[in-house]
Design a protein around this motif. Structure first.
Motif, mmCIF file in Angstrom:
data_model
loop_
_atom_site.group_PDB
_atom_site.id
_atom_site.type_symbol
_atom_site.label_atom_id
_atom_site.label_comp_id
_atom_site.label_asym_id
_atom_site.label_seq_id
_atom_site.Cartn_x
_atom_site.Cartn_y
_atom_site.Cartn_z
ATOM 1 N N ALA A 86 0.826 -1.206 0.000
ATOM 2 C CA ALA A 86 0.000 0.000 0.000
ATOM 3 C C ALA A 86 0.860 1.257 0.000
ATOM 4 C CB ALA A 86 -0.937 -0.008 1.211
ATOM 5 N N VAL A 87 1.891 1.270 0.828
ATOM 6 C CA VAL A 87 2.805 2.414 0.872
ATOM 7 C C VAL A 87 3.533 2.562 -0.464
ATOM 8 C CG1 VAL A 87 4.923 3.310 1.928
ATOM 9 C CG2 VAL A 87 3.095 2.371 3.366
ATOM 10 N N ALA B 267 1.288 4.116 -3.099
ATOM 11 C CA ALA B 267 1.106 5.550 -2.865
ATOM 12 C C ALA B 267 2.338 6.328 -3.294
ATOM 13 C CB ALA B 267 0.786 5.804 -1.393
ATOM 14 N N ARG B 268 3.530 5.813 -2.963
ATOM 15 C CA ARG B 268 4.763 6.507 -3.347
ATOM 16 C C ARG B 268 4.967 6.516 -4.860
ATOM 17 N NH1 ARG B 268 9.349 4.808 1.201
ATOM 18 N NH2 ARG B 268 8.234 5.689 2.998
ATOM 19 N N PRO C 96 -3.521 5.644 -6.059
ATOM 20 C CA PRO C 96 -4.319 5.770 -4.825
ATOM 21 C C PRO C 96 -4.712 4.417 -4.242
ATOM 22 C CG PRO C 96 -5.699 6.177 -6.745
ATOM 23 C CD PRO C 96 -4.302 5.990 -7.265
ATOM 24 N N PRO C 97 -4.123 4.006 -3.101
ATOM 25 C CA PRO C 97 -4.501 2.746 -2.471
ATOM 26 C C PRO C 97 -5.466 2.949 -1.298
ATOM 27 C CG PRO C 97 -2.365 3.424 -1.672
ATOM 28 C CD PRO C 97 -2.908 4.565 -2.489
ATOM 29 N N GLU D 299 1.506 8.501 4.520
ATOM 30 C CA GLU D 299 1.877 8.109 3.164
ATOM 31 C C GLU D 299 0.721 8.286 2.169
ATOM 32 O OE1 GLU D 299 4.756 7.265 2.070
ATOM 33 O OE2 GLU D 299 5.931 6.706 3.845
ATOM 34 N N GLN D 300 -0.375 8.870 2.641
ATOM 35 C CA GLN D 300 -1.556 9.129 1.811
ATOM 36 C C GLN D 300 -2.242 7.839 1.358
ATOM 37 O OE1 GLN D 300 -0.297 11.923 -1.251
ATOM 38 N NE2 GLN D 300 -0.385 13.614 0.200
ATOM 39 N N VAL D 301 -2.232 6.855 2.244
ATOM 40 C CA VAL D 301 -3.003 5.631 2.048
ATOM 41 C C VAL D 301 -4.335 5.796 2.778
ATOM 42 C CG1 VAL D 301 -3.122 3.147 2.458
ATOM 43 C CG2 VAL D 301 -0.926 4.217 1.857
ATOM 44 N N ASP D 302 -5.424 5.526 2.106
ATOM 45 C CA ASP D 302 -6.759 5.640 2.691
ATOM 46 C C ASP D 302 -6.982 4.468 3.654
ATOM 47 O OD1 ASP D 302 -9.493 5.768 3.253
ATOM 48 O OD2 ASP D 302 -10.087 6.123 1.171
ATOM 49 N N SER E 25 1.529 -0.445 -10.267
ATOM 50 C CA SER E 25 1.432 0.995 -10.509
ATOM 51 C C SER E 25 1.613 1.298 -11.995
ATOM 52 C CB SER E 25 2.463 1.759 -9.675
ATOM 53 O OG SER E 25 3.779 1.488 -10.094
ATOM 54 N N HIS F 67 10.065 6.294 -4.207
ATOM 55 C CA HIS F 67 9.069 7.190 -4.790
ATOM 56 C C HIS F 67 9.208 7.165 -6.311
ATOM 57 C CE1 HIS F 67 9.295 8.635 -0.629
ATOM 58 N NE2 HIS F 67 8.081 9.122 -0.811
#
Length: 311
Positions: free
Chosen positions: A36-37, A40-41, A45-46, A68-71, A259, A304
């Protein structure tokens, strides 16, 4: 979105001996957590679907995913404790894992919890030991069944015999998943556990006959090979790198692969039919470059998008 299902936990590394014991370093991890991380990197969008404890470790895992902007809106918060995994690394950088904990949060999801996962999710990723440990295994199977025909199902067995020693259970799970899976990524190490003596090429043929649309076999320093249900085959070499350790390398490869496929529009219904040899090779090389970066760093420190540069 890509929904990543499974465990978030702490990897515990022995740092050095002290006069009274051992100095330890606890790091956020778990194969689905890493994936998931990594997504996101890499600009995808995970949404994470896994049990997160209310304890100190679970709070840190939740905050790390958010950072890390994971929902994490679909992840149940539970009073069960977080899992801890002791990681020892040999002189080649290859990790071994020892699991500490029973009845932990990541294992405690039940079938009712799958209502948290949006039915319109584009991709559902399952794998690792949550697919063989009940009750969470039952919940994830129910989710896979619910999403058949609606989502692209992705599976990575990621076998950990130190956590679940029954090879037959891992094998039965893989064979249950094959006709339900769109994209299968499996390591040659996992195949050797499951089917000793069977070649990667023979396994790929079996998986494609069962209904998998894209099969990828990773082979560590030997690279990777892949094939689609539409007759496209590709082989790539590994990216040369000075290995610090290989913790998280497989998760990074998967994040890189998914990705790239997502950004190019292949991870959607019937999208994999459009994969030609050039696209498949490029996807694999992107994933291999990402994995090499992780191998050059300590622990599962995934790259990233701006770091993954390849010809």
């Amino acid at each position: 979105m890509i929904v990543v299902c499974g465990e978030a936990l702490f990897d515990v590394f022995p740092e050095q001996q002290t006069r009274t014991g051992l100095q330890l370093s606890a790091r956020i991890g778990g194969s689905p957590f890493n994936l998931a991380v990594g997504l996101a990197r890499l600009g995808v969008p995970p949404l994470f679907f896994g049990g997160l404890s209310n304890d100190l470790f679970g709070q840190r895992l939740a905050s790390a995913l958010t950072e890390e902007q994971v929902d994490i809106s679909a992840a149940p918060r539970l009073d069960a404790q977080s899992a801890l995994v002791m990681v020892s690394v040999d002189n080649r950088g290859v990790p071994a894992y020892g699991f500490y904990g029973t009845g932990t949060a990541e294992r405690s999801l039940v079938e009712a919890d799958i209502a948290r996962v949006p039915k319109n999710a584009g991709v559902i990723h399952v794998g690792s030991y949550c697919m063989v440990c009940k009750p969470v295994a039952n919940a994830l199977r129910a989710l896979v069944e619910r999403q058949q025909g609606q989502s692209v199902i992705v599976y990575d067995p990621n076998i950990r015999l130190s956590i679940e020693p029954s090879v037959s259970l891992w094998r039965e799970t893989l064979e249950w998943m094959l006709p339900r899976t769109g994209v299968l990524k499996v390591s040659d190490e996992d195949l050797n556990y499951l089917y000793p003596g069977q070649s990667a090429e023979d396994f790929i043929a079996v998986a494609l006959r069962a209904g998998v649309q894209l099969v990828v076999v990773t082979r560590g320093s030997a690279g990777a090979l892949a094939a689609t249900a539409h007759g496209v085959r590709a082989v790539i070499s590994a990216v040369p790198v000075r290995v610090v350790d290989t913790v998280g390398a497989g998760d990074t490869f998967q994040a890189g692969l998914l990705s790239w496929l997502w950004r190019k529009g292949f991870l959607q219904k019937d999208g994999l039919r459009g994969l030609d040899i050039k696209a498949l090779e490029t996807a694999l090389r992107f994933a291999a470059c990402a994995a090499a970066i992780t191998c050059s760093r300590r622990g599962a420190d995934l790259p990233h998008l701006s770091e993954v540069i390849f010809d």
